[in-house]
Design a protein around this motif. Structure first.
Motif, PDB file in Angstrom:
ATOM      1  N   GLY A 106       0.778  -1.230   0.000  1.00 11.87           N
ATOM      2  CA  GLY A 106       0.000   0.000   0.000  1.00 11.87           C
ATOM      3  C   GLY A 106       0.809   1.279   0.000  1.00 11.87           C
ATOM      4  O   GLY A 106       0.223   2.377   0.005  1.00 11.87           O
ATOM      5  N   ASN A 107       2.158   1.195  -0.026  1.00 14.72           N
ATOM      6  CA  ASN A 107       2.907   2.453  -0.049  1.00 14.72           C
ATOM      7  C   ASN A 107       2.952   3.014  -1.470  1.00 14.72           C
ATOM      8  O   ASN A 107       2.240   2.546  -2.358  1.00 14.72           O
ATOM      9  N   SER A 108       3.805   3.989  -1.712  1.00 17.53           N
ATOM     10  CA  SER A 108       3.794   4.703  -2.996  1.00 17.53           C
ATOM     11  C   SER A 108       4.078   3.803  -4.190  1.00 17.53           C
ATOM     12  O   SER A 108       3.689   4.125  -5.315  1.00 17.53           O
ATOM     13  N   LYS A 109       4.726   2.677  -3.979  1.00 19.35           N
ATOM     14  CA  LYS A 109       5.043   1.760  -5.077  1.00 19.35           C
ATOM     15  C   LYS A 109       3.803   1.047  -5.610  1.00 19.35           C
ATOM     16  O   LYS A 109       3.845   0.447  -6.683  1.00 19.35           O
ATOM     17  N   PHE A 110       2.693   1.121  -4.869  1.00 14.60           N
ATOM     18  CA  PHE A 110       1.454   0.434  -5.249  1.00 14.60           C
ATOM     19  C   PHE A 110       0.418   1.368  -5.850  1.00 14.60           C
ATOM     20  O   PHE A 110      -0.737   0.986  -6.032  1.00 14.60           O
ATOM     21  N   GLY A 111       0.831   2.590  -6.159  1.00 14.41           N
ATOM     22  CA  GLY A 111      -0.096   3.538  -6.777  1.00 14.41           C
ATOM     23  C   GLY A 111      -1.287   3.847  -5.880  1.00 14.41           C
ATOM     24  O   GLY A 111      -1.124   4.218  -4.713  1.00 14.41           O
ATOM     25  N   GLN A 112      -2.513   3.675  -6.411  1.00 15.76           N
ATOM     26  CA  GLN A 112      -3.731   3.969  -5.663  1.00 15.76           C
ATOM     27  C   GLN A 112      -4.161   2.828  -4.754  1.00 15.76           C
ATOM     28  O   GLN A 112      -5.104   2.961  -3.987  1.00 15.76           O
ATOM     29  N   PHE A 113      -3.452   1.704  -4.830  1.00 17.67           N
ATOM     30  CA  PHE A 113      -3.799   0.537  -4.009  1.00 17.67           C
ATOM     31  C   PHE A 113      -3.455   0.815  -2.550  1.00 17.67           C
ATOM     32  O   PHE A 113      -2.360   1.269  -2.219  1.00 17.67           O
ATOM     33  N   SER A 114      -4.405   0.545  -1.656  1.00 15.85           N
ATOM     34  CA  SER A 114      -4.206   0.812  -0.231  1.00 15.85           C
ATOM     35  C   SER A 114      -4.221  -0.479   0.572  1.00 15.85           C
ATOM     36  O   SER A 114      -4.995  -1.391   0.285  1.00 15.85           O
ATOM     37  N   CYS A 115      -3.356  -0.547   1.555  1.00 12.72           N
ATOM     38  CA  CYS A 115      -3.304  -1.713   2.437  1.00 12.72           C
ATOM     39  C   CYS A 115      -4.546  -1.752   3.311  1.00 12.72           C
ATOM     40  O   CYS A 115      -4.933  -0.745   3.919  1.00 12.72           O
ATOM     41  N   LYS A 116      -5.203  -2.892   3.379  1.00 14.31           N
ATOM     42  CA  LYS A 116      -6.419  -3.050   4.173  1.00 14.31           C
ATOM     43  C   LYS A 116      -6.114  -3.172   5.670  1.00 14.31           C
ATOM     44  O   LYS A 116      -6.959  -2.865   6.508  1.00 14.31           O
ATOM     45  N   LEU A 117      -4.919  -3.626   6.004  1.00 13.80           N
ATOM     46  CA  LEU A 117      -4.584  -3.913   7.395  1.00 13.80           C
ATOM     47  C   LEU A 117      -3.848  -2.768   8.085  1.00 13.80           C
ATOM     48  O   LEU A 117      -4.021  -2.543   9.283  1.00 13.80           O
ATOM     49  N   PHE A 118      -2.997  -2.055   7.342  1.00 12.50           N
ATOM     50  CA  PHE A 118      -2.224  -0.950   7.914  1.00 12.50           C
ATOM     51  C   PHE A 118      -2.024   0.096   6.819  1.00 12.50           C
ATOM     52  O   PHE A 118      -0.972   0.164   6.182  1.00 12.50           O
ATOM     53  N   PRO A 119      -3.031   0.922   6.566  1.00 16.88           N
ATOM     54  CA  PRO A 119      -2.987   1.870   5.444  1.00 16.88           C
ATOM     55  C   PRO A 119      -2.031   3.042   5.629  1.00 16.88           C
ATOM     56  O   PRO A 119      -1.551   3.608   4.647  1.00 16.88           O
ATOM     57  N   ASN A 120      -1.730   3.406   6.865  1.00 17.74           N
ATOM     58  CA  ASN A 120      -0.908   4.593   7.112  1.00 17.74           C
ATOM     59  C   ASN A 120       0.576   4.246   7.146  1.00 17.74           C
ATOM     60  O   ASN A 120       1.207   4.200   8.202  1.00 17.74           O
TER      61      ASN A 120
END
Length: 417
Positions: free
Chosen positions: A95-109
């Motif tokens: 979910g970090n910047s390498k994943f574009g708009q994809f966000s981590c469901k478990l730890f998004p921040n």
């Protein structure tokens, strides 16, 4: 989803063989995952000494990011994911910047990047100096691979610069007699190991020829007669059984160039790796390890069990490890052997907890619920024994047979109700 009882041609197995295979697969998974239940993202734990890492080619086709077990299961289910086994000093990228708009469901921040992470061509699904995938679609039978404990890349036996695979230290059953392997490229970084006696080398592996000082005095002559290790005769030139310089090393695909980075150094302070390291400790080498070993030839190395314990921890050597960014070699918890030992312990603890939880659940049930469960177990046992008594013992049990057993149980329950 495929039918779990789908027949596979003429292949047959006994019930014991089936149960043993399931247990073996569970154990193998636990050894890779290190006892991680996969219920939470490991990002909050920082750069972990060692953990199972995966690469999602669906989200990051360039192979420049790694994700933890929990994110692999929760965030990337259905994606093209590569299992990379374990990596040292790595923090989950999901979910970090390498994943574009994809966000981590478990730890998004998460931070935009984990700047101390290291990535090699394994994250693209390529391994060895030949940069081939594993499994290799061009091979009918997959070749065994071995992992370097430094750069953490995997190598085919025929590509580790040995005259013959027979030079790899193994017992009569083919099991490895070494604890760690260092590839030819990484051996240049730790050429000082050539100054140590034969007790650090696995039997049947590399022979460390004595290195002499300017006064022609042999350094660290091996005087141990009962250590259980002997220095093999002959040429000093020197196997997948485990998924190789520092955790921040960079492997250049298609070549053998490895660049040693800094991440492990930032998380493996030499003073934390040993309690007795100080300037007052005498150097067991007796010479400048950098100068004395600078002329050593690059060659693959096979290290014996507990070889890390024998490394010198004087201040001069600690400074050398720090300068080379390989202080993690002093940390016993960095080794795969130690990682798997802890994984086995966690597995036993989890099995005991599950057994206790199941027993507590049963004990907390009411009398009627307990009777229903016991009757269900008895019905299954009777139906299964009845089935075994009615079939030809020379014939294999098919998927249709298993389906029929459960259909009979279902019909019996309907008649009772």
């Amino acid at each position: 989803m495929a039918d779990p009882f789908e027949e596979e041609g003429e292949q047959t197995v006994s019930i014991n063989e089936y149960l043993e295979s399931i247990e073996e697969k569970e154990l193998e998974a636990d050894l890779v995952l290190g006892g991680d239940e996969g219920d939470e993202c490991t990002y909050a734990k920082g750069y972990m000494k060692r953990q199972a890492i995966f690469s999602c080619l669906t989200c990051t086709p360039n192979g420049n990011a790694g994700i933890c077990t929990a994110c692999c299961l929760s965030c990337h289910d259905g994606h093209e994911v590569l299992e990379l086994w374990t990596k040292r000093n790595f923090r989950c990228d999901c979910g970090n910047s390498k994943f574009g708009q994809f966000s981590c469901k478990l730890f998004p921040n998460k931070d935009a990047e984990n700047i101390e992470n290291s990535y090699n061509h394994n994250f693209k699904g390529l391994y060895c100096t030949c940069s081939r995938p594993y499994p290799d679609p061009e091979l009918e039978e997959q070749e065994e691979m071995i992992q370097c404990c430094m750069c953490e890349d995997w190598f085919h036996e025929k590509h580790i610069s040995l005259n013959s695979p027979n030079e790899i230290p193994r017992d009569e059953e083919g099991e490895p007699l070494y604890e760690d392997f260092i590839c030819k490229t990484c051996s240049v970084v730790c050429s000082f190991l050539m100054l140590y006696p034969s007790t650090i080398w696995a039997v049947g592996g590399h022979t460390a020829a004595p290195i002499t000082t300017g006064k022609d005095k042999a350094v660290l002559e091996d005087t141990s007669q009962d250590s259980g290790f002997t220095k093999p005769d002959g040429d000093p030139s020197l196997k997948r059984n485990d998924l190789a310089a520092d955790g921040n090393s960079e492997f250049v695909p298609g070549s053998a160039k490895t660049v040693i980075g800094e991440s492990s150094q930032k998380h493996n302070n030499p003073s934390q790796c040993t309690n007795h390291a100080s300037s007052s400790v005498s150097c067991v080498l007796g010479v400048d390890p950098v100068a004395a070993a600078s002329s050593s030839d690059a060659k693959p190395l096979f290290l014996s069990k507990n070889w890390r314990d024998k490394l010198c921890r004087c201040q001069k050597c600690l400074d050398m490890y720090k300068q080379k960014n390989i202080s993690y070699l002093l940390d016993k918890e960095d080794s795969i052997a130690e990682y798997e030992t802890r994984a086995k312990q966690k597995r036993e603890e989890n099995l005991q907890q599950r057994e206790g939880a199941a027993l507590n659940f049963f004990n907390n049930l009411g009398h009627v619920e307990k009777i229903e469960i016991l009757n269900g177990i008895a019905d299954f046992k009777d139906e299964f024994l009845s089935f075994l008594a009615s079939v030809d013992p020379s014939k294999a049990i098919t998927a249709a047979d298993v389906h029929q057993i459960f259909e009979n149980l279902k019909n019996k329950r309907r008649r009772v109700n």
